[in-house]
Design a protein around this motif. Structure first.
Motif, PDB file in Angstrom:
ATOM      1  N   VAL A 108     -14.799   8.269  -0.452  1.00 52.41           N
ATOM      2  CA  VAL A 108     -14.701   7.588   0.851  1.00 52.41           C
ATOM      3  C   VAL A 108     -14.788   8.362   2.134  1.00 52.41           C
ATOM      4  N   VAL A 109     -13.961   9.615   2.096  1.00 48.72           N
ATOM      5  CA  VAL A 109     -14.066  10.453   3.182  1.00 48.72           C
ATOM      6  C   VAL A 109     -15.563  10.803   3.500  1.00 48.72           C
ATOM      7  N   ALA A 143      -2.231   5.331 -18.625  1.00 41.69           N
ATOM      8  CA  ALA A 143      -2.725   4.658 -17.690  1.00 41.69           C
ATOM      9  C   ALA A 143      -2.646   5.360 -16.050  1.00 41.69           C
ATOM     10  N   SER A 144      -1.630   5.684 -16.019  1.00 43.64           N
ATOM     11  CA  SER A 144      -1.215   6.427 -14.590  1.00 43.64           C
ATOM     12  C   SER A 144      -2.200   7.558 -14.442  1.00 43.64           C
ATOM     13  N   SER A 165       0.774  -1.168  -0.002  1.00 40.44           N
ATOM     14  CA  SER A 165       0.125  -0.062   0.138  1.00 40.44           C
ATOM     15  C   SER A 165       0.781   1.378  -0.085  1.00 40.44           C
ATOM     16  N   VAL A 216      -7.605   1.622 -17.669  1.00 42.61           N
ATOM     17  CA  VAL A 216      -6.349   1.461 -17.180  1.00 42.61           C
ATOM     18  C   VAL A 216      -5.498   0.246 -17.558  1.00 42.61           C
ATOM     19  N   LEU A 254     -10.997   8.663  -2.953  1.00 39.36           N
ATOM     20  CA  LEU A 254     -10.482   9.052  -1.680  1.00 39.36           C
ATOM     21  C   LEU A 254     -11.494  10.086  -1.190  1.00 39.36           C
ATOM     22  N   VAL A 282      -1.590   0.785 -11.591  1.00 36.77           N
ATOM     23  CA  VAL A 282      -0.131   1.178 -12.498  1.00 36.77           C
ATOM     24  C   VAL A 282       0.860   1.492 -11.340  1.00 36.77           C
ATOM     25  N   ALA A 283       0.765   2.111 -10.245  1.00 38.94           N
ATOM     26  CA  ALA A 283       1.724   2.194  -9.329  1.00 38.94           C
ATOM     27  C   ALA A 283       2.179   0.852  -8.779  1.00 38.94           C
ATOM     28  N   PRO A 300       3.257   1.632  -3.383  1.00 39.13           N
ATOM     29  CA  PRO A 300       2.485   2.264  -4.538  1.00 39.13           C
ATOM     30  C   PRO A 300       2.130   3.731  -4.446  1.00 39.13           C
ATOM     31  N   LEU A 301       1.945   4.087  -3.228  1.00 34.62           N
ATOM     32  CA  LEU A 301       1.520   5.631  -3.053  1.00 34.62           C
ATOM     33  C   LEU A 301       2.500   6.724  -3.630  1.00 34.62           C
ATOM     34  N   SER A 311      -7.833   7.345  -8.080  1.00 33.66           N
ATOM     35  CA  SER A 311      -7.674   7.412  -6.545  1.00 33.66           C
ATOM     36  C   SER A 311      -8.171   8.685  -5.969  1.00 33.66           C
ATOM     37  N   GLY A 347       4.259   5.664  -5.844  1.00 34.03           N
ATOM     38  CA  GLY A 347       4.220   5.547  -7.212  1.00 34.03           C
ATOM     39  C   GLY A 347       3.213   6.329  -8.133  1.00 34.03           C
ATOM     40  N   LEU A 348       2.185   6.990  -7.366  1.00 34.22           N
ATOM     41  CA  LEU A 348       1.192   8.034  -7.705  1.00 34.22           C
ATOM     42  C   LEU A 348       2.021   8.831  -8.815  1.00 34.22           C
TER      43      LEU A 348
END
Lengths: 320, 301
Positions: free
Chosen positions: A303-304, A288-289, A44, A275, A300, B128-129, A47-48, A296, A50-51
């Motif tokens: 969800v919040v 894709a990113s 987790s 993606v 977020l 992707v990440a 990859p963050l 994402s 990786g954003l």
């Protein structure tokens, strides 16, 4: 002034001593938490970082950190195509149908199942209606294919033939797919979704029903005035939590079931399939990113918001 | 008992409800039986009459073919079983070990680890990440770990386990163990674990089914045939008609006569039967644990 500094230092020392003492005292518990902390970090947290790929002109040679920056170029690219609108619309629209229709059917199953007095039959029905959920989407795709295969599928060779309707090339015709996908998803998930309501139903105080019977309430009135209101809390919470995930498409459903038929993309393409295709098939990591980053961020926010609402309704159920 | 009879639905309503459930149950099971039936139908009957619920012409050709040189299938079974066992064991052990301290009121670092876990539920790096991390940093591509690592853990399950701990372990139990001089690890293994067995069984089963049914890890990270899982075989056979010919090429050269008569349609369906058979057969026995796991999860503390 000197004394102040000394005092500060003393407080700091005392704090770190207390901290160290706690670490020593609870070292066994801390050690227990190491494996999962590492897993969470790898799956987790890394990859963050990786954003940032979304803001880079990435290539495999330079890797995540050394590839050159590209600013908002990837996003400009993504939102200049009509794909961005299409995948957003599909993802949200399908999810809305899944959430609301799915819930109505799940609640109906729970209420009906609760009326069955024969315990053996009850268990039997429950086992069978939950079964589809334990089949992977790959298998579900095979099941759908065994009905819709244009040459040998059950629809074309048996059902439509009996009705004297000419065979349909199912995997080439977008107009049928919203219905096919919705039906498939509901088939796969409504039984499973009813479990939580069945559990809530068994918790309803039977005195409520006894009082209602004395007052002469019919079965239907009992359902309307006791059963459904008792379930409403759980229903609202399920809806809100599901809305928190509204930008996440069911990748398996939209990727496996239409068998990647390009003719169907207009009605089957969601953020997740887009993606995947951009990343693996088109090798366009930037695009894709950017789409992933967009998902994402929206995810977020949703969800919040969802959690804030759940918190208002029932603090116990809130995630934070 | 009498109360129930008074409040029972009318006879007609009962018949309607039962009828509805019979139809719905059939709708849940029959589609799967269609796949099973096709796998037992001869290729020529499929070509002439299409798929049907009762084989027009019973045949075991598809299974003969799949198991004639069974290496591909058995290898996929081996990989799937290995990944399922190792993955779900690592998963359940690490999750339980993380959940236990979180449930302890006296644990001073509770809020830090709570937030550390919560963040993973809120922020997601996305495909992707994760892909770039797993491929470029961890080097998982085409290793068996690519089938295990990405599905390890799970924030929500940890919260569910923690809540169960909180509800079912009285703090006196731990205090008593401490007074008796038991260390934390001994307390955990000998006193806590037996109490929380039900939730661990549930979560372990979710994990087992999750790994067995997982096809995404293999789709993203695996391209060497020796690491194909059952799900991978199935999905490739679906997306690519030539896949069966290619992966079973050894069988073909060994059995020249099959070359012309490869029962393609039924072989694909037979592959599904072989792949999901164990899971579907095992599921009814474990159903109550799934229900229990879900129900526990619905009431958080």
């Amino acid at each position: 002034m000197d004394t102040q500094l000394k005092l500060d230092k003393k407080i700091k020392d005392a704090r770190s001593r207390k901290f160290m003492k706690a670490v020593v005292k609870y070292k066994a518990l801390l050690i227990m938490m190491i494996p999962c902390s590492i897993i969470l970090f790898i799956n987790s947290y890394l990859p963050l970082f990786g954003l940032i790929i979304a803001f880079k002109n990435i290539n495999y040679k330079d890797g995540i950190f050394r590839s050159p920056w590209s600013g908002l170029e990837n996003f400009r690219f993504l939102f200049s195509t009509d794909a961005a609108w299409r995948i957003t619309r599909n993802t949200i629209a399908y999810n809305l149908v899944f959430i609301f229709v799915g819930m109505v059917i799940s609640v109906a199953i729970a209420i009906a199942l609760n009326e069955i007095r024969n315990r053996y039959l009850k268990k039997c029905y429950q086992t069978l209606v939950i079964l589809p959920n334990f089949l992977s989407m790959v298998v579900v795709a095979y099941i759908v294919y065994s009905f819709l295969n244009p040459e040998q599928g059950y629809m074309n060779t048996t059902i439509l033939k009996k009705m004297n309707i000419t065979p349909i090339k199912w995997y080439d015709e977008p107009i049928y797919w919203p219905y096919i996908l919705i039906l498939t998803k509901l088939w796969h998930s409504v039984g499973y979704g009813s479990i939580i309501y069945i559990a809530t139903l068994t918790g309803i105080d039977s005195q409520l029903y006894e009082a209602a019977i004395i007052d002469g309430a019919s079965k239907w009135q009992q359902t309307k005035y006791i059963t459904i209101p008792s379930l409403s809390g759980m229903m609202i919470i399920s809806i809100v939590l599901a809305l928190g995930n509204i930008i996440k498409g069911d990748f398996g459903l939209f990727f496996q079931v239409p068998m990647s038929s390009g003719l169907l993309y207009g009605v089957t393409d969601v953020v997740d399939t887009y993606v995947y295709r951009a990343l693996i098939t088109l090798q366009d990591i930037g695009m894709a990113s950017a789409a992933g980053f967009y998902q994402s961020v929206v995810g977020l926010i949703m969800v919040v918001i969802a959690n804030l609402i759940v918190r208002k309704i029932d603090k116990e159920q809130a995630l934070f | 008992m009498k109360k129930y009879e008074v409040n029972a639905v009318s006879k007609t309503a009962e018949i309607i409800i039962n009828g509805g459930f019979i139809l719905f149950s059939l709708a849940c099971v029959l589609p799967l039986l269609l796949v099973v039936s096709v796998s037992f139908t001869s290729e020529s009957a499929i070509m002439d009459f299409g798929y049907s619920f009762i084989p027009k012409e019973f045949s075991l050709d598809a299974y003969d073919f799949l198991f004639s040189d069974s290496e591909v299938i058995f290898r996929a079974y081996g990989v799937t079983i290995f990944v399922t066992i190792v993955g779900s064991l690592i998963s359940i052990i690490s999750m339980t070990l993380y959940a236990y301290p979180l449930s302890r009121e006296d644990f001073p670092f509770k809020s830090f680890f709570n937030v550390y876990l919560l963040i993973t539920l809120l922020f997601s790096g996305g495909l992707v990440a994760s892909y770039m991390v797993n491929v470029t940093i961890l080097g998982l591509k085409n290793t068996v770990w690519a089938l295990i690592v990405p599905s390890l853990g799970g924030g929500f399950s940890i919260f569910v386990i923690r809540t169960y701990f909180k509800k079912n372990i009285p703090s006196e139990l731990i205090e008593a163990a401490v007074i008796d001089g038991a260390g934390e690890f001994r307390t955990f293994v000998q006193i806590i674990l037996p109490v929380v067995q039900p939730i661990i069984a549930s979560m372990l089963l979710f994990s087992i089914f999750g790994y067995w049914n997982n096809w995404t890890n293999s789709l993203y990270y695996i391209s060497t045939p020796k690491l194909y899982t059952l799900q991978h075989l199935m999905q490739q056979a679906m997306l690519n008609l030539n896949f069966i010919r290619q992966s079973f090429s050894d069988n073909l050269s060994a059995m020249e006569n099959f070359m012309k008569l490869l029962p393609e349609q039924s072989v694909r369906m037979a592959m599904v039967v072989v792949g999901v058979g164990p899971i579907v057969a095992a599921y009814p026995f474990f159903q109550k644990y799934f229900i229990q796991g879900l129900t526990e999860g619905s009431v958080k503390g």
